[in-house]
Motif scaffolding. Structure first.
Motif, PDB file in Angstrom:
ATOM      1  N   LEU A   1      39.620  35.168  51.052  1.00  0.00           N
ATOM      2  CA  LEU A   1      39.418  36.223  50.067  1.00  0.00           C
ATOM      3  C   LEU A   1      40.204  37.474  50.455  1.00  0.00           C
ATOM      4  CD1 LEU A   1      35.577  35.875  49.365  1.00  0.00           C
ATOM      5  CD2 LEU A   1      37.479  35.043  47.985  1.00  0.00           C
ATOM      6  N   GLU A   2      40.249  37.781  51.748  1.00  0.00           N
ATOM      7  CA  GLU A   2      41.029  38.934  52.202  1.00  0.00           C
ATOM      8  C   GLU A   2      42.525  38.709  51.957  1.00  0.00           C
ATOM      9  OE1 GLU A   2      39.945  39.356  56.268  1.00  0.00           O
ATOM     10  OE2 GLU A   2      38.068  40.435  55.834  1.00  0.00           O
ATOM     11  N   GLN A   3      42.977  37.470  52.172  1.00  0.00           N
ATOM     12  CA  GLN A   3      44.386  37.167  51.920  1.00  0.00           C
ATOM     13  C   GLN A   3      44.703  37.288  50.437  1.00  0.00           C
ATOM     14  OE1 GLN A   3      45.613  33.127  52.621  1.00  0.00           O
ATOM     15  NE2 GLN A   3      47.726  33.696  52.989  1.00  0.00           N
ATOM     16  N   LEU A   4      43.795  36.801  49.581  1.00  0.00           N
ATOM     17  CA  LEU A   4      44.000  36.899  48.137  1.00  0.00           C
ATOM     18  C   LEU A   4      44.059  38.355  47.693  1.00  0.00           C
ATOM     19  CD1 LEU A   4      44.134  35.668  45.290  1.00  0.00           C
ATOM     20  CD2 LEU A   4      41.626  35.624  45.291  1.00  0.00           C
ATOM     21  N   GLN A   5      43.164  39.187  48.248  1.00  0.00           N
ATOM     22  CA  GLN A   5      43.167  40.602  47.901  1.00  0.00           C
ATOM     23  C   GLN A   5      44.492  41.256  48.287  1.00  0.00           C
ATOM     24  OE1 GLN A   5      39.923  42.868  49.590  1.00  0.00           O
ATOM     25  NE2 GLN A   5      41.028  44.795  49.374  1.00  0.00           N
ATOM     26  N   SER A   6      44.993  40.930  49.482  1.00  0.00           N
ATOM     27  CA  SER A   6      46.261  41.495  49.925  1.00  0.00           C
ATOM     28  C   SER A   6      47.410  41.076  49.016  1.00  0.00           C
ATOM     29  CB  SER A   6      46.546  41.043  51.366  1.00  0.00           C
ATOM     30  OG  SER A   6      47.823  41.455  51.788  1.00  0.00           O
ATOM     31  N   VAL A   7      47.409  39.820  48.600  1.00  0.00           N
ATOM     32  CA  VAL A   7      48.471  39.321  47.727  1.00  0.00           C
ATOM     33  C   VAL A   7      48.429  40.014  46.369  1.00  0.00           C
ATOM     34  CG1 VAL A   7      49.238  37.297  46.424  1.00  0.00           C
ATOM     35  CG2 VAL A   7      48.708  37.079  48.847  1.00  0.00           C
TER      36      VAL A   7
ATOM     37  N   SER B   1      33.435  30.136  46.468  1.00  0.00           N
ATOM     38  CA  SER B   1      33.581  28.954  47.317  1.00  0.00           C
ATOM     39  C   SER B   1      34.572  29.187  48.459  1.00  0.00           C
ATOM     40  CB  SER B   1      34.046  27.753  46.479  1.00  0.00           C
ATOM     41  OG  SER B   1      35.332  27.984  45.945  1.00  0.00           O
ATOM     42  N   TYR B   2      35.226  30.367  48.487  1.00  0.00           N
ATOM     43  CA  TYR B   2      36.226  30.648  49.511  1.00  0.00           C
ATOM     44  C   TYR B   2      35.606  31.440  50.661  1.00  0.00           C
ATOM     45  CZ  TYR B   2      39.859  29.193  46.246  1.00  0.00           C
ATOM     46  OH  TYR B   2      40.646  28.467  45.392  1.00  0.00           O
TER      47      TYR B   2
ATOM     48  N   TRP C   1      43.761  34.164  37.312  1.00  0.00           N
ATOM     49  CA  TRP C   1      42.483  33.968  36.621  1.00  0.00           C
ATOM     50  C   TRP C   1      41.513  33.344  37.608  1.00  0.00           C
ATOM     51  CZ3 TRP C   1      44.022  31.334  31.290  1.00  0.00           C
ATOM     52  CH2 TRP C   1      44.768  32.254  30.537  1.00  0.00           C
ATOM     53  N   SER C   2      40.301  33.866  37.646  1.00  0.00           N
ATOM     54  CA  SER C   2      39.288  33.300  38.528  1.00  0.00           C
ATOM     55  C   SER C   2      37.915  33.526  37.922  1.00  0.00           C
ATOM     56  CB  SER C   2      39.369  33.934  39.917  1.00  0.00           C
ATOM     57  OG  SER C   2      38.479  33.289  40.809  1.00  0.00           O
ATOM     58  N   PHE C   3      36.899  32.957  38.555  1.00  0.00           N
ATOM     59  CA  PHE C   3      35.533  33.128  38.065  1.00  0.00           C
ATOM     60  C   PHE C   3      34.567  33.023  39.241  1.00  0.00           C
ATOM     61  CE2 PHE C   3      36.066  28.586  38.150  1.00  0.00           C
ATOM     62  CZ  PHE C   3      34.824  28.071  38.486  1.00  0.00           C
ATOM     63  N   VAL C   4      33.329  33.431  39.006  1.00  0.00           N
ATOM     64  CA  VAL C   4      32.254  33.291  39.986  1.00  0.00           C
ATOM     65  C   VAL C   4      31.085  32.595  39.298  1.00  0.00           C
ATOM     66  CG1 VAL C   4      30.658  34.485  41.504  1.00  0.00           C
ATOM     67  CG2 VAL C   4      32.967  35.372  41.211  1.00  0.00           C
TER      68      VAL C   4
END
Length: 595
Positions: free
Chosen positions: A335-341, A329-330, A373-376
């Motif tokens: 998503l790129e920011q989350l990956q960097s974090v 949903s992002y 924790w996340s899901f798809v």
């Protein structure tokens, strides 16, 4: 004698003593009057009486007396450090007045006072009533920082707690000055002693001048509950039974016992790998389940140059879990920011100087100390139409999110109706029963092992210091090297990054902690390998070391007999793992004796 009167009397007495001592010893050459000595009393404790505690949940708020209170809360926002006028010298504007020179008028900032009480243009001379003018050469500047805190009870709203009683939440603004700045971190809990400077009962504006701050260490239980201690002693001969039972009965008020065991074991291992202490950040175990966390920077009313940085969920989840919902949903930038974090375990906020009244740009970096924790959700018809069909055996299509983002999660778990960890019918029965009796305990396991028992167990386990045994260390490195060898091709190279070894070590430590052990054994490594290999199969497909999707829980755990069968099965898996390492690992001779 009231506490505030005693405090003022003590400060005045101490000021006189210091003035006499400094004057007698000639420590300060220009010292003329006692007003040049500024004594700040730093309190570390207050009487343990209700009248000295500032309760965040009380309404209406009535803390109008200018005295010290003690409060406790969690930091949710803070500003950058700015300057304020700590002290100033004033002179009479009438040159004929004796007070037009010297150090007769010195104003210093006092705890609980506004800054306008130190520097204004309407002060008058006590002798001739002429206006006073500031001598700016003697202005003294200090550091100031403003933070916002909330009571820890406010977080219960996000933790699923419900006591069926409404209660009120309100953030408090804390002013930190001089040596107290930069002593607080977002997400930590502190005990503050300070003086209320602004209290508005019908609004959310409550300001407190901090006098002292103390970091609140999380309480670590002295041990686990008697129920779990008894269970441990009964099955001490096995290295796998205890964690199997934990996963089987965990969260029985949400899902029936025996369902989602694979998922629940991974969640428990992630929980115990997230320590309350500031340990190594790479130990965190992130989970992506196949079925925006930002910091807000905005202009505020704390003065020019003061930029308030609001904490997002990742910072507030310090020492815990940050659940970020459905990744699909992002948008791409989030998503790129989350990956960097997740890769750096930190987040940086850039503050443009021109926007906030400053000449230079700034940036502030905060460490991220939580697991994600996340899901798809794969059920949406629009998403199903996007899925690829040319996947390898055992591979799952993860094209809905970037491959690099999937890679930064330690575990990828398939949890849908066709997977072994999904029990559809018991879940339906559970949901219907809970609808009839929401507060009822539906299973014996819920009564025998309560939520409080699990909280105490996890709090104890996550703070255990564990170390690898020699054979466990050899096994985890042997599997990693062998797995890299068979998952390498001439085009893409190895599909296992260096972080794979970190995840294997983290999983092994987590299983040992969950068993309440200080040493990682080869049995812990086996569970870590099975979980990790299952995740790799979902990403890249099956290989020579073929692991069944239900390898960790091959049988439904009805009784002791099934636990024994699982132990036999896992022992066979351990022999297969040793054979795999001996065949494909570079150091075959090293494992010959173990096999």
């Amino acid at each position: 004698m009231p506490h505030e009167i005693f405090g003022n009397f003590f400060v005045c007495l101490k000021s006189q003593v210091c003035f006499i001592a400094v004057k007698t010893l000639s420590l300060i050459g220009q010292l003329q009057t006692e007003t040049q000595i500024n004594i700040v009393l730093k309190l570390t404790h207050l009487p343990a009486l209700p009248s000295y505690s500032l309760n965040f949940c009380e309404f209406p708020l009535d803390y109008t007396s200018q005295r010290f209170y003690m409060m406790q809360g969690i930091v949710i926002a803070m500003t950058t450090v700015t300057k304020y006028t700590q002290g100033a010298r004033f002179l009479c504007s009438d040159d004929a007045c004796p007070l037009s020179e010297g150090f007769q008028y010195i104003r210093v900032h006092a705890p609980g006072a506004t800054e306008s009480a130190t520097v204004r243009n309407d002060f008058l001379c006590n002798l001739c009533s002429s206006s006073l003018q500031e001598d700016r050469k003697f202005r003294v500047l200090g550091d100031k920082q403003i933070v916002e805190i909330i009571t820890a009870k406010a977080l219960h709203a996000f933790q699923g707690h419900s006591n069926n009683q409404p209660f009120r939440f309100q953030s408090f603004t804390i002013f930190l000055r001089d040596e107290l700045v930069n002593k607080m971190s977002i997400g930590n809990e502190y005990k503050i002693i300070g003086i209320p400077t602004c209290v508005k009962s019908l609004q959310t504006s409550v300001c407190i001048e901090a006098n002292s701050i103390t970091f609140c260490n999380p309480k670590v239980p002295s041990g686990i509950s008697d129920n779990f201690r008894c269970l441990l002693s009964l099955i001490s001969s096995s290295c796998w039974k205890f964690t199997a039972i934990l996963a089987n009965v965990f969260a029985s008020h949400i899902v029936p016992p025996g369902t989602y065991n694979f998922l629940k074991l991974c969640l428990l291992m992630s929980l115990v790998q997230t320590s309350d202490s500031n340990k190594e950040l790479e130990d965190c175990l992130d989970i992506l389940i196949i079925t925006s966390d930002t910091l807000l920077v905005d202009r505020n009313n704390y003065g020019t140059g003061a930029v308030s940085i609001q904490a997002g969920s990742a910072l507030l989840a310090k020492g815990g879990i940050c659940f970020i919902g459905d990744l699909s949903s992002y948008k791409k930038d989030k998503l790129e920011q989350l990956q960097s974090v997740m890769e750096s375990r930190s987040i940086t906020v850039y503050i443009p100087g021109k926007k906030f009244g400053d000449d230079s740009n700034q940036q502030t970096t905060f460490p991220i100390q939580c697991s994600f924790w996340s899901f798809v959700d794969m059920d949406s018809s629009s998403r199903k139409n996007m899925q690829k069909t040319n996947t390898l055996i055992g591979q799952m299509d993860c094209s809905l999110i970037p491959a690099n983002l999937v890679e930064v999660f330690g575990l990828l778990i398939n949890c849908n109706e066709s997977s072994p960890c999904h029990q559809f019918l018991p879940t339906v029965h559970h949901t219907l029963k809970k609808a009839i009796d929401p507060e009822g305990l539906l299973y014996l396991a819920s009564k025998q092992f309560t939520t409080e028992d699990f909280e105490k167990l996890l709090a104890f386990a996550k703070n255990l210091n564990v170390e690898f045994s020699l054979e466990a260390e050899r096994m985890v490195h042997g599997y990693y090297l062998a797995s890299r060898r068979i998952r390498t091709d001439s085009i893409c190279g190895s599909k296992l990054s260096a972080s794979a070894l970190k995840y294997l070590i983290s999983l092994s430590e987590a299983h040992a902690r969950l068993n309440i052990r200080n040493k990682v054994l080869k049995e812990d490594v086996l569970i870590a390998v099975l979980l990790f290999e299952t995740s790799l199969t979902l990403k890249y497909g099956a290989t020579a070391f073929c692991v069944a999707p239900n390898a960790v829980f091959p049988f439904e755990l009805y009784n002791e007999e099934y636990l024994e069968q699982r132990d036999i099965y896992l022992t066979q898996c351990q022999q297969q793992l040793l054979q795999f390492i001996a065949t494909y690992g570079p150091g075959t001779a090293v494992f010959a004796s173990d096999e």
